[in-house]
Design an enzyme around this catalytic site. Sequence first.
Site, mmCIF file in Angstrom:
data_model
loop_
_atom_site.group_PDB
_atom_site.id
_atom_site.type_symbol
_atom_site.label_atom_id
_atom_site.label_comp_id
_atom_site.label_asym_id
_atom_site.label_seq_id
_atom_site.Cartn_x
_atom_site.Cartn_y
_atom_site.Cartn_z
ATOM 1 N N ASP A 21 -18.551 -20.344 7.407
ATOM 2 C CA ASP A 21 -18.796 -19.682 6.139
ATOM 3 C C ASP A 21 -17.804 -20.106 5.065
ATOM 4 O O ASP A 21 -17.461 -19.324 4.182
ATOM 5 C CB ASP A 21 -18.739 -18.154 6.339
ATOM 6 C CG ASP A 21 -19.334 -17.392 5.165
ATOM 7 O OD1 ASP A 21 -20.221 -17.938 4.506
ATOM 8 O OD2 ASP A 21 -18.903 -16.253 4.913
ATOM 9 N N CYS A 49 -40.730 -9.954 12.212
ATOM 10 C CA CYS A 49 -40.652 -8.735 11.407
ATOM 11 C C CYS A 49 -41.999 -8.012 11.338
ATOM 12 O O CYS A 49 -42.039 -6.787 11.167
ATOM 13 C CB CYS A 49 -40.190 -9.059 9.987
ATOM 14 S SG CYS A 49 -38.465 -9.584 9.872
ATOM 15 N N CYS A 62 -43.258 -4.582 9.215
ATOM 16 C CA CYS A 62 -42.137 -3.680 8.948
ATOM 17 C C CYS A 62 -41.478 -4.004 7.608
ATOM 18 O O CYS A 62 -41.228 -5.172 7.280
ATOM 19 C CB CYS A 62 -41.100 -3.799 10.068
ATOM 20 S SG CYS A 62 -39.636 -2.768 9.827
ATOM 21 N N CYS A 100 -27.326 -6.183 -5.275
ATOM 22 C CA CYS A 100 -26.906 -5.871 -3.905
ATOM 23 C C CYS A 100 -25.537 -5.192 -3.904
ATOM 24 O O CYS A 100 -24.594 -5.662 -4.561
ATOM 25 C CB CYS A 100 -26.858 -7.167 -3.092
ATOM 26 S SG CYS A 100 -26.235 -6.975 -1.414
ATOM 27 N N CYS A 132 -22.189 -3.215 2.327
ATOM 28 C CA CYS A 132 -23.276 -2.281 2.629
ATOM 29 C C CYS A 132 -23.999 -2.774 3.872
ATOM 30 O O CYS A 132 -24.312 -3.964 3.986
ATOM 31 C CB CYS A 132 -24.240 -2.203 1.445
ATOM 32 S SG CYS A 132 -25.670 -1.118 1.702
ATOM 33 N N CYS A 167 -29.492 -2.256 5.121
ATOM 34 C CA CYS A 167 -30.641 -3.068 5.522
ATOM 35 C C CYS A 167 -30.465 -3.643 6.921
ATOM 36 O O CYS A 167 -31.448 -3.923 7.615
ATOM 37 C CB CYS A 167 -30.915 -4.170 4.503
ATOM 38 S SG CYS A 167 -29.618 -5.418 4.352
ATOM 39 N N CYS A 223 -32.767 -1.849 10.860
ATOM 40 C CA CYS A 223 -33.702 -2.774 11.511
ATOM 41 C C CYS A 223 -34.084 -2.285 12.914
ATOM 42 O O CYS A 223 -33.205 -2.011 13.750
ATOM 43 C CB CYS A 223 -33.073 -4.158 11.607
ATOM 44 S SG CYS A 223 -34.136 -5.381 12.431
#
Length: 395
Positions: free
Chosen positions: A156, A210, A213, A236, A263, A266, A270
């Site tokens: 990253d 997914c 959903c 976001c 955050c 999301c 899941c």
Amino acid sequence: MAGGGAGVADLCGPRLLSQAVRLSPDDLKAALTREARALGFDQIGVTDPGATAQAGKYFLEFLDSGGHGDMDWLAANPERRADPRVLWPGVRSIIMLGVNYGPDANPLESLKRRSSGTISAYAQGDDYHDVIKKRLKTLARWLAAISGDEVKVFVDTAAVMEKPLAQAAGIGWQGKHTNLVSREFGSWLFLGAIFSASDLPRDSSDTDHCGSCTACQDICPTAAFPAPFKLDARRCISYLTIENKGPIPREFRKAIGNRIYGCDDCLAVCPWNKFAQEGREAKLAARDALRAPALVDLARLDDAAFRALFSKSPVKRIGRDRFVRNVLIAIGNSGDADLADEARRLLDDTSPLVRGAAVWALSQLIERDAFAALALQADGEQDSTVQQEWQAAAS
């Protein structure tokens, strides 16, 4: 969301070796997998450098839309991010690795404690960049020694699209929230990459699971997903509390609640998390002091105390002023009148960013007449942004 840059973590090659043991590609990959598991990696897959051409196209469209906000590092050298072969022409295989950091509690639970702060699960332990980079370097040196071919390591910190590459390598798929989802580990995987000049057997790409959903989109407090599989980072909460260097836009402050760094909504909602497992790396586990820290304590941090509390933590990189800005937004959302004194005290902070957030927080916690009286006393404020906060809050 983690930081960005444009550096290569490590480079290893045959010049480091007096001898290289040559294995067949299949045997080399099998040995690599065993070594990766022994080093603590939970997932490994291999893909072709050209496997993410479509993702590169989507990335360029994302930049054109301005969805990256102020994250200029994303827009720097976009052709490198869109195609790994531009970043390093010598790459023949990309090895994607994952480390599970599954939390030991539901991250959504801390949102109910309004006088405490919520820090994203990935940031409650040591900085994953440092933890994983050491393992990647060890594995990369092993691979270079065995194969005799050069390798490069990324965590990253360079122009690498880790999530599309991880999907191409079979580790998981990008969900409608654009994050990686694993059938084995749910939402909780840190990713790292080794670019190798060796030609290794490829794994099959994972596919979208997914279905119909939309839980991740529905739960987003700031409606940051304009469509499935698309993110507007400017909305976001992770971007607003981490990457955003200025005042948090007024339209998002209420929605932020007590989220003071990142955050997880999301991710945590899941359904695939029913298969998630608690992470086994002690350095990545949540520190008790960061699980749900009291806002009153966080508001009193000076720079030295901030650095001490967040030693080895990714939170440290945003600095004390941006962090206390976030804390003040949470204080304003707390409904706790006892915290008004903390906001009032920070009206005199040396940082205009903190002072502006303190104005808003105080406007949410005290009676309107009392706030109007304070606003009259604020005529001597020198910073124009803070002046605007007083005017907007008093209107």
